[in-house]
Motif scaffolding. Structure first.
Motif, PDB file in Angstrom:
ATOM      1  N   UNK A   7       0.718  -1.142  -0.046  1.00  0.00           N
ATOM      2  CA  UNK A   7      -0.149   0.153  -0.222  1.00  0.00           C
ATOM      3  C   UNK A   7       0.912   1.066  -0.022  1.00  0.00           C
ATOM      4  N   UNK A   8       2.217   1.357   0.394  1.00  0.00           N
ATOM      5  CA  UNK A   8       2.768   2.503   0.519  1.00  0.00           C
ATOM      6  C   UNK A   8       3.960   2.526  -0.542  1.00  0.00           C
ATOM      7  N   UNK A   9       3.961   1.522  -1.429  1.00  0.00           N
ATOM      8  CA  UNK A   9       4.668   1.453  -2.605  1.00  0.00           C
ATOM      9  C   UNK A   9       6.477   1.673  -2.046  1.00  0.00           C
ATOM     10  N   UNK A  10       6.734   0.800  -1.235  1.00  0.00           N
ATOM     11  CA  UNK A  10       8.266   0.670  -0.695  1.00  0.00           C
ATOM     12  C   UNK A  10       8.678  -0.421  -1.386  1.00  0.00           C
ATOM     13  N   UNK A  11       7.956  -1.085  -2.274  1.00  0.00           N
ATOM     14  CA  UNK A  11       8.825  -2.611  -2.875  1.00  0.00           C
ATOM     15  C   UNK A  11       8.571  -3.919  -1.762  1.00  0.00           C
ATOM     16  N   UNK A  12       7.930  -3.904  -0.770  1.00  0.00           N
ATOM     17  CA  UNK A  12       7.750  -4.806   0.136  1.00  0.00           C
ATOM     18  C   UNK A  12       6.371  -4.718   0.745  1.00  0.00           C
ATOM     19  N   UNK A  13       6.132  -5.922   1.496  1.00  0.00           N
ATOM     20  CA  UNK A  13       5.011  -6.088   2.089  1.00  0.00           C
ATOM     21  C   UNK A  13       5.038  -5.738   3.547  1.00  0.00           C
ATOM     22  N   UNK A  14       4.468  -4.943   4.225  1.00  0.00           N
ATOM     23  CA  UNK A  14       4.567  -4.795   5.855  1.00  0.00           C
ATOM     24  C   UNK A  14       3.599  -5.525   6.428  1.00  0.00           C
ATOM     25  N   UNK A  15       3.758  -5.588   8.012  1.00  0.00           N
ATOM     26  CA  UNK A  15       2.804  -6.216   8.527  1.00  0.00           C
ATOM     27  C   UNK A  15       1.214  -5.706   8.260  1.00  0.00           C
ATOM     28  N   UNK A  16       1.198  -4.325   8.258  1.00  0.00           N
ATOM     29  CA  UNK A  16      -0.022  -3.773   8.311  1.00  0.00           C
ATOM     30  C   UNK A  16      -0.653  -4.122   6.720  1.00  0.00           C
ATOM     31  N   UNK A  17       0.343  -4.219   5.654  1.00  0.00           N
ATOM     32  CA  UNK A  17      -0.221  -4.521   4.271  1.00  0.00           C
ATOM     33  C   UNK A  17      -0.619  -5.895   4.132  1.00  0.00           C
ATOM     34  N   UNK A  18       0.166  -6.845   5.082  1.00  0.00           N
ATOM     35  CA  UNK A  18      -0.284  -8.015   5.110  1.00  0.00           C
ATOM     36  C   UNK A  18      -1.501  -8.402   5.681  1.00  0.00           C
ATOM     37  N   UNK A  19      -1.714  -7.577   6.887  1.00  0.00           N
ATOM     38  CA  UNK A  19      -3.061  -7.776   7.689  1.00  0.00           C
ATOM     39  C   UNK A  19      -4.025  -7.029   6.800  1.00  0.00           C
ATOM     40  N   UNK A  20      -3.992  -6.342   5.981  1.00  0.00           N
ATOM     41  CA  UNK A  20      -4.900  -5.510   5.087  1.00  0.00           C
ATOM     42  C   UNK A  20      -5.624  -6.514   4.405  1.00  0.00           C
ATOM     43  N   UNK A  21      -4.587  -7.226   3.605  1.00  0.00           N
ATOM     44  CA  UNK A  21      -4.765  -8.238   2.421  1.00  0.00           C
ATOM     45  C   UNK A  21      -5.242  -9.294   2.973  1.00  0.00           C
ATOM     46  N   UNK A  22      -4.923  -9.862   3.975  1.00  0.00           N
ATOM     47  CA  UNK A  22      -5.354 -11.385   4.571  1.00  0.00           C
ATOM     48  C   UNK A  22      -6.722 -11.149   5.274  1.00  0.00           C
ATOM     49  N   UNK A  23      -6.856 -10.187   5.811  1.00  0.00           N
ATOM     50  CA  UNK A  23      -8.317 -10.017   6.531  1.00  0.00           C
ATOM     51  C   UNK A  23      -9.345 -10.031   5.351  1.00  0.00           C
ATOM     52  N   UNK A  24      -9.165  -9.701   4.269  1.00  0.00           N
ATOM     53  CA  UNK A  24     -10.156  -9.948   2.964  1.00  0.00           C
ATOM     54  C   UNK A  24     -10.140 -11.035   2.141  1.00  0.00           C
ATOM     55  N   UNK A  25      -9.252 -12.223   2.657  1.00  0.00           N
ATOM     56  CA  UNK A  25      -8.891 -13.366   1.802  1.00  0.00           C
ATOM     57  C   UNK A  25      -9.889 -14.276   2.523  1.00  0.00           C
ATOM     58  N   UNK A  26     -10.949 -14.665   1.908  1.00  0.00           N
ATOM     59  CA  UNK A  26     -11.744 -15.878   2.410  1.00  0.00           C
ATOM     60  C   UNK A  26     -11.087 -17.007   2.729  1.00  0.00           C
TER      61      UNK A  26
END
Length: 228
Positions: free
Chosen positions: A199-218
């Motif tokens: 989400x912040x375009x830094x080239x990697x997945x932070x914990x917050x990025x990961x949490x946001x993505x996984x919480x939406x994954x059924x």
């Protein structure tokens, strides 16, 4: 096991109950399964011996999980997959159906963060993909260490009951091709995942990025659920 409900007294069971998602009865059941993995060690060293990674991998409920070795490494204090009962109990508690989604997201992030830098980078994701591919060679499945060597383009040695086999870089590439995914596809897939979750375009997945993505994954939590 011989100890039955006497393995731990009520005050100890109450403490375990407070620290896990298990009831006292469930704690005793988890200890029974732990003891069954190495009865001799329990007999010689008491109720809380340290079992090796290889002994814990005998647990049938972990057999089909492609991340089983990595899971043990994350939950063991030394990071080597060896653990005593308290570490084993913590692992089984967080893998249980009673553990909330956020708990599973937290340890899943640690499992995917292979270099333990607090970010999931492209190299981490390539390893995740290789774990999911689960290539089989001469009847043997690649171990965690062997997969790490694959990602570094080194030759690896795998073994089965009959023989040991050394894999060259060319043969590793053949394995990837035979697994219906090429090394270029692995790289592109890893980059695609980062592009979608970063989400912040830094080239990697932070914990917050990961949490946001996984919480939406059924169904995400189903991949990290074990019932003893």
């Amino acid at each position: 096991m011989g100890q039955g409900t006497s393995a731990y007294d009520q005050s100890e069971l109450a403490e375990f109950q407070d620290l896990t998602y298990f009831t006292k009865r469930e704690v005793l059941h988890v200890h029974k399964r732990f003891a069954e993995l190495s009865p001799e060690k329990v007999k010689q060293h008491g109720r809380n011996p340290t079992l090796t990674k290889e002994e814990i991998l005998l647990l049938p409920e972990l057999a089909a999980n492609p991340f089983k070795e990595r899971i043990l490494e994350v939950f063991s204090d030394a990071g080597d997959g060896n653990m005593n009962f308290e570490q084993f109990l913590d692992m089984m508690s967080q893998l249980s159906s009673k553990a909330p989604l956020e708990t599973k997201i937290d340890f899943a992030f640690k499992i995917y963060d292979f270099n333990e830098d607090g970010q999931i980078c492209e190299n981490d994701l390539q390893k995740v993909i290789l774990f999911l591919v689960q290539p089989a060679v001469t009847g043997a499945t690649l171990t965690s260490d062997e997969r790490n060597q694959v990602i570094k383009n080194k030759s690896v040695r795998v073994s089965n009951k009959k023989e040991e086999t050394v894999l060259t870089e060319r043969e590793i590439n053949d394995i990837v091709r035979n697994s219906l995914i090429t090394d270029d596809q692995i790289k592109k897939l890893a980059q695609k995942v980062i592009n979608e979750m970063d989400m912040d375009d830094d080239g990697s997945i932070s914990y917050l990025d990961f949490k946001h993505g996984m919480s939406k994954l059924n169904g995400f939590e189903e991949s990290f659920k074990v019932t003893l």
